[in-house]
Scaffold this active site. Structure first.
Site, PDB file in Angstrom:
ATOM      1  N   ASP A  85       0.877  -1.177   0.000  1.00 23.88           N
ATOM      2  CA  ASP A  85       0.000   0.000   0.000  1.00 23.88           C
ATOM      3  C   ASP A  85       0.913   1.224   0.000  1.00 23.88           C
ATOM      4  O   ASP A  85       2.145   1.103  -0.153  1.00 23.88           O
ATOM      5  CB  ASP A  85      -0.999  -0.036   1.167  1.00 23.88           C
ATOM      6  N   CYS A 116       3.252  -3.006   4.062  1.00 21.18           N
ATOM      7  CA  CYS A 116       2.382  -1.895   4.434  1.00 21.18           C
ATOM      8  C   CYS A 116       3.083  -1.151   5.562  1.00 21.18           C
ATOM      9  O   CYS A 116       4.279  -1.360   5.770  1.00 21.18           O
ATOM     10  CB  CYS A 116       0.962  -2.354   4.782  1.00 21.18           C
ATOM     11  N   THR A 144       2.766  -1.104   9.061  1.00 25.75           N
ATOM     12  CA  THR A 144       3.199  -1.985  10.152  1.00 25.75           C
ATOM     13  C   THR A 144       3.394  -3.428   9.691  1.00 25.75           C
ATOM     14  O   THR A 144       3.995  -4.231  10.412  1.00 25.75           O
ATOM     15  CB  THR A 144       2.119  -2.035  11.247  1.00 25.75           C
ATOM     16  N   HIS A 149       5.822 -30.224  11.719  1.00 18.54           N
ATOM     17  CA  HIS A 149       5.309 -28.928  11.255  1.00 18.54           C
ATOM     18  C   HIS A 149       4.293 -29.099  10.128  1.00 18.54           C
ATOM     19  O   HIS A 149       3.345 -28.331  10.020  1.00 18.54           O
ATOM     20  CB  HIS A 149       6.465 -28.027  10.830  1.00 18.54           C
TER      21      HIS A 149
HETATM   22  C1  RB5 Z   1      -1.749   2.968   6.431  1.00 19.76           C
HETATM   23  O1  RB5 Z   1      -1.782   4.185   7.070  1.00 19.76           O
HETATM   24  C2  RB5 Z   1      -1.530   1.850   7.431  1.00 19.76           C
HETATM   25  O2  RB5 Z   1      -2.642   1.753   8.273  1.00 19.76           O
HETATM   26  C3  RB5 Z   1      -1.287   0.543   6.724  1.00 19.76           C
HETATM   27  O3  RB5 Z   1      -0.180   0.676   5.901  1.00 19.76           O
HETATM   28  C4  RB5 Z   1      -0.973  -0.650   7.599  1.00 19.76           C
HETATM   29  O4  RB5 Z   1       0.029  -0.357   8.520  1.00 19.76           O
HETATM   30  C5  RB5 Z   1      -2.142  -1.303   8.206  1.00 19.76           C
HETATM   31  O5  RB5 Z   1      -2.024  -2.276   8.914  1.00 19.76           O
END
Ligand code: RB5
Length: 142
Positions: A7, A64, A66, A132
């Site tokens: 993203d 993304c 986090t 596993h």
């Molecule tokens: C975007 O602001 C952020 O929320 C997204 O990249 C991600 O970290 C969501 O879990």
């Protein structure tokens, strides 16, 4: 084949990693996003998962902010085992124990050098199978 998805918050690190793969002459498929303009991560996970599942040898690397949103979204597909890894040790065990087919990285919390170390470990470590594999089969029952 390596499938890249991100993203807006993962875009910068994804571009750095794409450049790393290009320099290594490793082909990647980039399903976007292609800028820092705000987007919704599930849309890119959907596109990434579809590509990953085209071939059992494919590996996804998703980014993304986090890594949490991408992980939650990716694991909605029962054939995807996505692991959010922030250390080389996690990447090692995500492959050895979880047979993860998607590596998720937090673009806002990792620099390029550390991300490359994590990626190299993920791509060069094999699944151990055995107990596993039994546990992974049980995932289907949930
Ligand atoms: C975007 O602001 C952020 O929320 C997204 O990249 C991600 O970290 C969501 O879990």
């Amino acid at each position: 084949m390596i499938i890249l998805a991100c993203d807006h918050a993962g875009y910068t690190l994804k571009e750095e990693i794409k450049e790393f793969f290009n320099k290594e002459n490793i082909t990647t498929i980039d399903v976007g996003t292609y800028s820092t303009e705000s987007v919704d991560y599930p849309d890119y996970v959907k596109a990434g998962n579809a590509k990953v599942l085209e071939n059992s040898n494919n590996i996804g690397i998703y980014f993304c902010g986090t890594g949490i949103g991408m992980s939650i979204a990716a694991n909605k597909n029962p054939k995807i085992r996505a692991a959010l890894c922030t250390t080389v040790g996690f990447a090692c065990l995500a492959r050895k124990h979880n047979d993860a087919n998607v590596l998720v990285l937090p673009g806002r919390y990792l620099n390029k050098t550390k991300a490359i170390r994590i990626i190299k470990e993920f791509l060069t470590t094999n699944f151990e199978g055995g107990r596993h594999l039994r546990r992974i089969r049980k995932l289907k029952e949930i």
